[in-house]
Design a protein around this motif. Structure first.
Motif, PDB file in Angstrom:
ATOM      1  N   TRP A 129      -7.127   1.333  65.624  1.00 33.17           N
ATOM      2  CA  TRP A 129      -7.919   0.988  66.846  1.00 33.17           C
ATOM      3  C   TRP A 129      -7.040   0.633  68.019  1.00 33.17           C
ATOM      4  N   ARG A 130      -5.668   0.364  67.770  1.00 39.27           N
ATOM      5  CA  ARG A 130      -4.529   0.037  68.766  1.00 39.27           C
ATOM      6  C   ARG A 130      -4.453   1.624  69.849  1.00 39.27           C
ATOM      7  N   GLY A 131      -4.383   2.597  68.729  1.00 44.65           N
ATOM      8  CA  GLY A 131      -4.269   3.960  69.569  1.00 44.65           C
ATOM      9  C   GLY A 131      -5.543   4.288  70.390  1.00 44.65           C
ATOM     10  N   TYR A 132      -6.803   4.070  69.868  1.00 39.94           N
ATOM     11  CA  TYR A 132      -7.914   4.117  70.541  1.00 39.94           C
ATOM     12  C   TYR A 132      -8.201   3.495  71.763  1.00 39.94           C
ATOM     13  N   ALA A 133      -7.690   2.244  71.875  1.00 41.14           N
ATOM     14  CA  ALA A 133      -7.494   1.557  72.876  1.00 41.14           C
ATOM     15  C   ALA A 133      -6.573   2.070  74.048  1.00 41.14           C
ATOM     16  N   LEU A 134      -5.650   2.439  73.447  1.00 48.46           N
ATOM     17  CA  LEU A 134      -4.756   2.865  74.450  1.00 48.46           C
ATOM     18  C   LEU A 134      -5.101   4.457  75.088  1.00 48.46           C
ATOM     19  N   SER A 138      -6.565  12.100  68.669  1.00 47.97           N
ATOM     20  CA  SER A 138      -6.309  11.848  70.286  1.00 47.97           C
ATOM     21  C   SER A 138      -7.053  12.865  71.032  1.00 47.97           C
ATOM     22  N   HIS A 150       0.117   5.067  66.968  1.00 49.55           N
ATOM     23  CA  HIS A 150      -0.971   4.582  66.122  1.00 49.55           C
ATOM     24  C   HIS A 150      -2.104   5.328  65.589  1.00 49.55           C
ATOM     25  N   ALA A 187       2.233   6.083  73.675  1.00 53.85           N
ATOM     26  CA  ALA A 187       1.977   4.731  72.745  1.00 53.85           C
ATOM     27  C   ALA A 187       1.086   4.929  71.744  1.00 53.85           C
ATOM     28  N   GLY A 188      -0.235   5.546  72.285  1.00 51.58           N
ATOM     29  CA  GLY A 188      -1.537   5.605  71.435  1.00 51.58           C
ATOM     30  C   GLY A 188      -1.008   6.533  70.162  1.00 51.58           C
ATOM     31  N   GLY A 209      -5.774  -0.093  61.611  1.00 49.28           N
ATOM     32  CA  GLY A 209      -5.064  -0.416  62.618  1.00 49.28           C
ATOM     33  C   GLY A 209      -4.977   0.728  63.798  1.00 49.28           C
TER      34      GLY A 209
END
Length: 318
Positions: A167-172, A113, A107, A103-104, A165
């Protein structure tokens, strides 16, 4: 016929006896992880394959569960002598870890990653090991973890400047690292072999993701060319689900966990190069600099530097 009989015995014996077998296995682990990250990023972001992270997880764990079925069919689905909390912690390396990373990657670029995920993994694992296993980190390893965090900060800052946007990937990715850290602690407490744990993670994860990913997988089968699906079967199921885990386990057994971890710290740079060549992702300064810093930090945090210093001191005294 046992599981080990499935491989040619002469070839296996020759490889095990080869002096550089551990080094080769570590490099193969880096290649496997690189293939998985880049392949997943392409599947999630290119639009060529209409499938969601749950569908990819069904492929990964379904293939791995099938390949490792001789193991879990022989030992059963619940390991004896492992308490429920430890067992559930083991399973976090399966569906939860893969779902968070996949999922990350929808984003954030694959090149970003790798340093974030592989960098956060030893940081989170080290912190959890101190809290729950009573491990102690010497100054060099603490310094290494601090260097890792600095490298991650460089990558994240550069990525957010390009795409707020992301940041969603980093949070995941952070959630994925936490899942891996819990798994690492649980694995040490379980007493299971790497092969046994991998087989159990595969079959339970397959059962867990099947209800959510089956529809997406069916849609992909109906709409995507066969060669694209076959590629994900190889990347997700064989390379990531079986090969990479077993290669790392062998490398850790032959070289020791510290040296194996140090070598696999090259993964961010490998992903950066391959993502640039195959996906056309740019080599921006922040990602390149952060990847190098993370690689140096992982090597230090693995304990390889203090071993090298000790060896040189011992040599100089002779």
């Amino acid at each position: 016929m046992s599981f080990t009989d499935l491989a040619p015995r002469r070839l296996g014996a020759s490889f095990l006896a080869f002096p550089a077998a551990g080094l080769i296995a570590a490099m193969l682990t880096v290649a496997g992880w690189t293939t998985w990250v880049v392949g997943t990023r392409w599947a999630m972001a290119s639009g060529a394959l209409e499938i969601d992270p749950a569908g990819l997880a069904v492929i990964r764990f379904g293939v791995a569960a099938l390949v490792l079925s001789p193991v879990w069919l022989r030992t059963g689905l619940k390991p004896k002598g492992v308490d429920l909390r430890t067992f559930l912690g083991l399973l976090l390396a399966g569906a939860p870890f893969v779902a968070f990373v996949s999922a990350g990657l929808g984003h954030a670029p694959a090149a970003q990653s790798a340093p974030v995920v592989t960098g956060l993994m030893p940081v989170v694992t080290g912190a959890l090991a101190v809290l729950f296993l009573g491990d102690r980190l010497d100054r060099i390893r603490v310094l290494g973890l601090a260097i890792v965090l600095a490298g991650i900060a460089v990558v994240v800052a550069g990525g957010l400047m390009q795409d707020a946007g992301a940041w969603r990937g980093y949070a995941l990715f952070l959630a994925a690292a936490f899942a891996w850290g819990v798994y690492s602690v649980s694995f040490r407490r379980s007493g299971l072999s790497a092969l046994h744990a991998t087989a159990l993670i595969a079959v339970w994860s397959f059962l867990a993701v099947l209800p959510w990913g089956l529809g997406s997988l069916i849609h992909a089968v109906e709409t995507a060319p066969v060669h694209l699906l076959a590629g994900q079967v190889v990347v997700q199921g064989l390379v990531a689900g079986v090969f990479s885990i077993l290669a790392f386990s062998f490398a850790a057994g032959r070289l020791g966990p510290a040296k194996a971890s140090a070598l696999t710290g090259l993964t961010p740079l490998s992903v950066l190069a391959v993502a640039g060549l195959l996906l056309g992702e740019g080599f921006d300064v922040a990602t390149l600099t952060g990847s190098v810093i993370v690689a140096v930090g992982v090597i230090a945090a693995s304990g390889s530097l203090d071993r090298l210093v000790s060896f040189r001191l011992a040599t100089s005294r002779r």
